[in-house]
Write a protein that holds these residues in place. Structure first.
Motif, PDB file in Angstrom:
ATOM      1  N   ASN A  34       0.848  -1.185   0.000  1.00 53.91           N
ATOM      2  CA  ASN A  34       0.000   0.000   0.000  1.00 53.91           C
ATOM      3  C   ASN A  34       0.877   1.226   0.000  1.00 53.91           C
ATOM      4  OD1 ASN A  34      -2.512  -1.386   0.283  1.00 53.91           O
ATOM      5  ND2 ASN A  34      -2.001  -1.744   2.417  1.00 53.91           N
ATOM      6  N   TYR A  35       0.365   2.273  -0.620  1.00 53.75           N
ATOM      7  CA  TYR A  35       1.095   3.528  -0.622  1.00 53.75           C
ATOM      8  C   TYR A  35       0.324   4.541   0.205  1.00 53.75           C
ATOM      9  CZ  TYR A  35       3.082   7.925  -2.023  1.00 53.75           C
ATOM     10  OH  TYR A  35       3.668   9.165  -1.991  1.00 53.75           O
ATOM     11  N   SER A  36       1.047   5.256   1.030  1.00 51.64           N
ATOM     12  CA  SER A  36       0.456   6.325   1.829  1.00 51.64           C
ATOM     13  C   SER A  36       1.208   7.603   1.514  1.00 51.64           C
ATOM     14  CB  SER A  36       0.584   5.988   3.319  1.00 51.64           C
ATOM     15  OG  SER A  36       0.182   7.089   4.103  1.00 51.64           O
ATOM     16  N   LYS A  37       0.474   8.674   1.310  1.00 50.65           N
ATOM     17  CA  LYS A  37       1.120   9.954   1.024  1.00 50.65           C
ATOM     18  C   LYS A  37       1.942  10.444   2.212  1.00 50.65           C
ATOM     19  CE  LYS A  37      -1.219  13.662  -0.265  1.00 50.65           C
ATOM     20  NZ  LYS A  37      -2.173  14.569  -0.855  1.00 50.65           N
ATOM     21  N   ARG A  38       1.537  10.064   3.383  1.00 53.51           N
ATOM     22  CA  ARG A  38       2.196  10.516   4.604  1.00 53.51           C
ATOM     23  C   ARG A  38       3.481   9.727   4.812  1.00 53.51           C
ATOM     24  NH1 ARG A  38       1.811   8.975  10.058  1.00 53.51           N
ATOM     25  NH2 ARG A  38       0.296   7.398   9.527  1.00 53.51           N
ATOM     26  N   LEU A  39       4.567  10.451   5.096  1.00 51.77           N
ATOM     27  CA  LEU A  39       5.845   9.804   5.378  1.00 51.77           C
ATOM     28  C   LEU A  39       5.813   9.159   6.757  1.00 51.77           C
ATOM     29  CD1 LEU A  39       8.319  12.576   4.144  1.00 51.77           C
ATOM     30  CD2 LEU A  39       7.758  10.442   2.981  1.00 51.77           C
ATOM     31  N   PHE A  40       6.643   8.141   6.954  1.00 58.22           N
ATOM     32  CA  PHE A  40       6.794   7.515   8.273  1.00 58.22           C
ATOM     33  C   PHE A  40       7.244   8.530   9.313  1.00 58.22           C
ATOM     34  CE2 PHE A  40       7.356   3.177   6.385  1.00 58.22           C
ATOM     35  CZ  PHE A  40       6.500   2.510   7.222  1.00 58.22           C
ATOM     36  N   TYR A  41       8.028   9.480   8.854  1.00 54.62           N
ATOM     37  CA  TYR A  41       8.649  10.441   9.759  1.00 54.62           C
ATOM     38  C   TYR A  41       8.797  11.765   9.013  1.00 54.62           C
ATOM     39  CZ  TYR A  41      11.896  12.244  13.254  1.00 54.62           C
ATOM     40  OH  TYR A  41      12.473  12.988  14.234  1.00 54.62           O
ATOM     41  N   ALA A  63       7.927  -3.540   2.730  1.00 54.44           N
ATOM     42  CA  ALA A  63       7.174  -2.301   2.499  1.00 54.44           C
ATOM     43  C   ALA A  63       7.755  -1.161   3.326  1.00 54.44           C
ATOM     44  CB  ALA A  63       5.701  -2.510   2.822  1.00 54.44           C
ATOM     45  N   GLU A  64       8.127  -1.441   4.565  1.00 56.89           N
ATOM     46  CA  GLU A  64       8.695  -0.391   5.407  1.00 56.89           C
ATOM     47  C   GLU A  64      10.060   0.050   4.885  1.00 56.89           C
ATOM     48  OE1 GLU A  64       9.962   0.752   9.937  1.00 56.89           O
ATOM     49  OE2 GLU A  64       8.565  -0.911   9.662  1.00 56.89           O
ATOM     50  N   GLU A  65      10.868  -0.882   4.397  1.00 57.72           N
ATOM     51  CA  GLU A  65      12.177  -0.507   3.850  1.00 57.72           C
ATOM     52  C   GLU A  65      12.011   0.438   2.661  1.00 57.72           C
ATOM     53  OE1 GLU A  65      14.775  -1.005   5.500  1.00 57.72           O
ATOM     54  OE2 GLU A  65      14.646  -2.909   6.546  1.00 57.72           O
ATOM     55  N   PHE A  66      10.986   0.198   1.837  1.00 56.85           N
ATOM     56  CA  PHE A  66      10.706   1.140   0.750  1.00 56.85           C
ATOM     57  C   PHE A  66      10.301   2.500   1.318  1.00 56.85           C
ATOM     58  CE2 PHE A  66      10.016  -2.648  -2.113  1.00 56.85           C
ATOM     59  CZ  PHE A  66      11.081  -2.364  -2.951  1.00 56.85           C
ATOM     60  N   GLY A  67       9.582   2.485   2.437  1.00 59.78           N
ATOM     61  CA  GLY A  67       9.250   3.741   3.108  1.00 59.78           C
ATOM     62  C   GLY A  67      10.490   4.464   3.602  1.00 59.78           C
ATOM     63  N   HIS A  68      11.475   3.707   4.077  1.00 62.04           N
ATOM     64  CA  HIS A  68      12.740   4.313   4.508  1.00 62.04           C
ATOM     65  C   HIS A  68      13.461   4.940   3.315  1.00 62.04           C
ATOM     66  CE1 HIS A  68      13.071   1.466   8.251  1.00 62.04           C
ATOM     67  NE2 HIS A  68      11.976   2.197   8.249  1.00 62.04           N
ATOM     68  N   MET A  69      13.386   4.274   2.162  1.00 63.19           N
ATOM     69  CA  MET A  69      13.981   4.853   0.953  1.00 63.19           C
ATOM     70  C   MET A  69      13.340   6.196   0.648  1.00 63.19           C
ATOM     71  SD  MET A  69      14.403   1.670  -1.702  1.00 63.19           S
ATOM     72  CE  MET A  69      15.067   2.726  -2.995  1.00 63.19           C
TER      73      MET A  69
END
Length: 184
Positions: A3-10, A63-69
């Protein structure tokens, strides 16, 4: 699955542009021990694992690692770094051949734990290379998340060795989801 979320993890903030530090961050984007390497490794391994809980754990960590990218890419941009490519800091293209092709679950999990350990070590080195308080906070956040991954991978490895019950394996996913609660 993903899933893609516009909001960044941080949230990413910088005090001022720092192209030299941005270039160092690129290694965490697409370097041998970077987020892309981890994401590709976990994504690839999922297809060789029959344990559905570990397969799911690797999927959500992927998925989280892609979020870190994404966090790193935003930071590099805000720091005034060069446009991102899939090249590492030495301008070498990331290749899938770097991923071990083992089918032994314990070996795969051990490689994953080592990968998280190397990422943590590299992030800690980055902490010493910037005076930007916001970048230090982002890096500490990423270290914390890599620590969560490492903990869960170690727990998965222990459960494999001890022939854990389905309920114990299910706790891996529960623990991961609980680790996200502090992010909200």
């Amino acid at each position: 699955m993903f899933n893609y979320s516009k909001r960044l993890f941080y949230p990413i903030h910088v005090e001022r542009e720092d192209p030299a530090f941005a270039k160092l961050l690129i290694e965490h984007y697409s370097g041998i021990d970077g987020e892309l390497s981890s994401a590709l490794q976990y994504f690839h391994q999922r297809y060789f694992i029959s344990n559905r809980h570990i397969r799911e754990l690797l999927g959500i960590i992927t998925a989280e690692e892609f979020g870190h990218m994404e966090l790193i890419s935003v930071a590099v941009s805000k720091l005034g770094g060069p446009p991102l490519t899939l090249l590492n800091a030495q301008d070498a293209l990331r290749e899938i051949k770097h991923n071990d092709q083992s089918f032994d679950l314990n070996k795969l999990l051990q490689m994953d734990i080592q990968s998280e350990t190397r990422a943590i070590r590299l992030y800690k080195q980055l902490l010493e290379l910037t005076n930007d308080v916001n970048m230090k906070k982002m890096i500490k956040f990423l270290i914390g998340r890599e620590d969560v991954h490492k903990y869960l991978l170690k727990k998965a490895q222990r459960l494999v060795r001890e022939n854990g019950t389905p309920e114990e394996f299910n706790e891996l996913i529960y623990d991961y989801k609980m680790s996200l609660q502090v992010l909200k």
